[in-house]
Design a protein around this motif. Sequence first.
Motif, PDB file in Angstrom:
ATOM      1  N   LEU A 112      48.095  11.600  39.164  1.00 46.76           N
ATOM      2  CA  LEU A 112      49.069  11.597  38.073  1.00 46.76           C
ATOM      3  C   LEU A 112      49.558  12.998  37.691  1.00 46.76           C
ATOM      4  O   LEU A 112      50.550  13.137  36.969  1.00 46.76           O
ATOM      5  CB  LEU A 112      48.528  10.855  36.856  1.00 46.76           C
ATOM      6  N   LEU A 113      48.879  14.039  38.169  1.00 46.27           N
ATOM      7  CA  LEU A 113      49.313  15.397  37.852  1.00 46.27           C
ATOM      8  C   LEU A 113      50.493  15.794  38.723  1.00 46.27           C
ATOM      9  O   LEU A 113      50.483  15.568  39.934  1.00 46.27           O
ATOM     10  CB  LEU A 113      48.173  16.397  38.055  1.00 46.27           C
ATOM     11  N   PRO A 114      51.527  16.402  38.140  1.00 44.70           N
ATOM     12  CA  PRO A 114      52.635  16.920  38.950  1.00 44.70           C
ATOM     13  C   PRO A 114      52.126  17.961  39.953  1.00 44.70           C
ATOM     14  O   PRO A 114      51.097  18.609  39.714  1.00 44.70           O
ATOM     15  CB  PRO A 114      53.565  17.555  37.909  1.00 44.70           C
ATOM     16  N   ALA A 115      52.836  18.130  41.026  1.00 42.32           N
ATOM     17  CA  ALA A 115      52.413  19.058  42.084  1.00 42.32           C
ATOM     18  C   ALA A 115      52.217  20.468  41.551  1.00 42.32           C
ATOM     19  O   ALA A 115      51.290  21.186  41.969  1.00 42.32           O
ATOM     20  CB  ALA A 115      53.435  19.050  43.213  1.00 42.32           C
ATOM     21  N   LEU A 161      51.729  17.363  29.271  1.00 41.28           N
ATOM     22  CA  LEU A 161      52.334  16.632  28.159  1.00 41.28           C
ATOM     23  C   LEU A 161      53.209  17.628  27.407  1.00 41.28           C
ATOM     24  O   LEU A 161      52.835  18.796  27.246  1.00 41.28           O
ATOM     25  CB  LEU A 161      51.272  16.043  27.234  1.00 41.28           C
ATOM     26  N   LEU A 162      54.347  17.164  26.934  1.00 42.29           N
ATOM     27  CA  LEU A 162      55.307  18.036  26.271  1.00 42.29           C
ATOM     28  C   LEU A 162      55.394  17.727  24.781  1.00 42.29           C
ATOM     29  O   LEU A 162      54.730  16.801  24.289  1.00 42.29           O
ATOM     30  CB  LEU A 162      56.670  17.903  26.943  1.00 42.29           C
ATOM     31  N   GLU A 163      56.239  18.489  24.097  1.00 38.54           N
ATOM     32  CA  GLU A 163      56.303  18.394  22.644  1.00 38.54           C
ATOM     33  C   GLU A 163      56.570  16.973  22.156  1.00 38.54           C
ATOM     34  O   GLU A 163      56.001  16.526  21.163  1.00 38.54           O
ATOM     35  CB  GLU A 163      57.410  19.320  22.119  1.00 38.54           C
ATOM     36  N   GLN A 164      57.442  16.268  22.862  1.00 39.90           N
ATOM     37  CA  GLN A 164      57.807  14.920  22.417  1.00 39.90           C
ATOM     38  C   GLN A 164      56.686  13.902  22.623  1.00 39.90           C
ATOM     39  O   GLN A 164      56.792  12.767  22.164  1.00 39.90           O
ATOM     40  CB  GLN A 164      59.081  14.444  23.121  1.00 39.90           C
ATOM     41  N   ASP A 165      55.613  14.311  23.281  1.00 39.96           N
ATOM     42  CA  ASP A 165      54.478  13.409  23.511  1.00 39.96           C
ATOM     43  C   ASP A 165      53.440  13.455  22.400  1.00 39.96           C
ATOM     44  O   ASP A 165      52.473  12.692  22.439  1.00 39.96           O
ATOM     45  CB  ASP A 165      53.769  13.768  24.827  1.00 39.96           C
ATOM     46  N   ILE A 166      53.616  14.331  21.423  1.00 37.17           N
ATOM     47  CA  ILE A 166      52.519  14.575  20.485  1.00 37.17           C
ATOM     48  C   ILE A 166      52.135  13.340  19.682  1.00 37.17           C
ATOM     49  O   ILE A 166      50.951  13.083  19.432  1.00 37.17           O
ATOM     50  CB  ILE A 166      52.835  15.768  19.567  1.00 37.17           C
ATOM     51  N   VAL A 167      53.095  12.533  19.278  1.00 34.59           N
ATOM     52  CA  VAL A 167      52.783  11.334  18.498  1.00 34.59           C
ATOM     53  C   VAL A 167      52.073  10.298  19.363  1.00 34.59           C
ATOM     54  O   VAL A 167      51.019   9.764  19.003  1.00 34.59           O
ATOM     55  CB  VAL A 167      54.055  10.737  17.868  1.00 34.59           C
ATOM     56  N   SER A 168      52.625  10.017  20.531  1.00 30.30           N
ATOM     57  CA  SER A 168      52.031   8.994  21.400  1.00 30.30           C
ATOM     58  C   SER A 168      50.702   9.458  21.995  1.00 30.30           C
ATOM     59  O   SER A 168      49.845   8.627  22.313  1.00 30.30           O
ATOM     60  CB  SER A 168      53.004   8.601  22.516  1.00 30.30           C
ATOM     61  N   ALA A 169      50.501  10.767  22.136  1.00 33.16           N
ATOM     62  CA  ALA A 169      49.212  11.259  22.628  1.00 33.16           C
ATOM     63  C   ALA A 169      48.092  10.882  21.669  1.00 33.16           C
ATOM     64  O   ALA A 169      46.970  10.584  22.090  1.00 33.16           O
ATOM     65  CB  ALA A 169      49.258  12.770  22.819  1.00 33.16           C
ATOM     66  N   ALA A 170      48.390  10.866  20.373  1.00 37.11           N
ATOM     67  CA  ALA A 170      47.392  10.494  19.374  1.00 37.11           C
ATOM     68  C   ALA A 170      47.324   8.985  19.162  1.00 37.11           C
ATOM     69  O   ALA A 170      46.249   8.382  19.218  1.00 37.11           O
ATOM     70  CB  ALA A 170      47.693  11.196  18.051  1.00 37.11           C
ATOM     71  N   LEU A 171      48.491   8.374  18.923  1.00 36.09           N
ATOM     72  CA  LEU A 171      48.510   6.967  18.510  1.00 36.09           C
ATOM     73  C   LEU A 171      48.504   5.988  19.672  1.00 36.09           C
ATOM     74  O   LEU A 171      48.286   4.785  19.455  1.00 36.09           O
ATOM     75  CB  LEU A 171      49.720   6.717  17.608  1.00 36.09           C
TER      76      LEU A 171
END
Length: 408
Positions: A112-115, A161-171
């Motif tokens: 799942l990690l980018p190259a 993970l990028l800035e827009q992932d911060i909410v979904s990373a937690a919830l």
Amino acid sequence: MADANAMAADKVPAIEKRVHNISDLAQWQRSRAYHDLIGYINGTSTAIQGIKTTDEMYESEVLRKLLGLVDSLEQLVEQHPPLEQPQRFGNKAYRDWSRAMQEQLPNLLQQLLPATKQKYLSELLQYLVESFGNATRIDYGTGHELSFVFFLCALFKAEILLEQDIVSAALRLFNRYLQFARHLQRTYNMEPAGSQGVWSLDDFQFVPFIWGSAQLAVKSPFDPSKFVEEQIIADFKEQYMFISCIDYICKVKTGHFGEHSNQLWSISAVPSWIKINAGLVKMYQKEILSKFPVIQHVYFGELMSFDSVAAGTALSSARLGHVAPPPSKRICIGVPTTANLPPPPAEAASSDLNVGDSSSESSDNSVVLRTESSASLVAVQATNSGSGSGDKPTANQPGGEVAKEQAE
């Protein structure tokens, strides 16, 4: 000081434990990893306030793959069911699951990690492997949870993970991890690692109480005094992480809540979720992050570095009490911390966070997801605010000293 093997340009710091005695704790609390961790926890709290776990939110492709990784690990549990054994705690089938997990996890994570991010595989893998308990003792505790939060923070540091992932990373992701950790605890009767029993906040977890209280900092449908009520638990356990934790405790423990969970019971006397959140962060720093038995097992590397921050660097604090916009309206990174933000509510501004606690905005760019211009973790565009406060119970609660500390 950086590791010796990091001096060569073609090498990265070794992934190893760095806290070997109590005197090393002071360096840990001055480390980049400590500051990034507090910044990540408090930045997430700022981002998720007013957002329910069940709300729709942005999920990146990488985050969905990480959710799938947890699903794969849960499928391994089905392949290693608990054994019939006389011991009450520590089903030995957990060791079979753990062995299978360690064999399969490297490939699952690598896929799942980018190259361009494969160089971080070893460090990320170390944090993730340590997140599910100890196979020798067959136990699980806040140290294992801390390793998973290290994993999340490192994903942001590496810009996987990028800035827009911060909410979904937690919830989404952390909440999925929490559900899986509970599954492991129940299936294999895992012992709580280092629990202080009735005097601990919870036998197994801590961070979901911090983030759960942040969710309730605005638009809270109930006062703190009511979170132990059966109807509140039934109505909101799927929507708020804090109530999900209370529901789990009520399922695995019997008797009066104030007797088996004295610290949590005392929190119900605190008048607002903002004060509860601030108190819990202070308690986490004191009772978890300052304890040698916990931190001696923590690994450090390039992303979560043991190098010291600049002298005078302060820790970041959560900015609670403002209505969070939907994820589609949230601006992530790239604006100064003061841009488009109303002043904090009086109770948030007056929280008594002492020197050494997460009491002020960081003075450098140590906090994860910051830009070189010292941008906020997540800039929230909103003008409405709410405290989520309720009337403080008049009855004397058990453990009143804890409630007093968290209300300060």
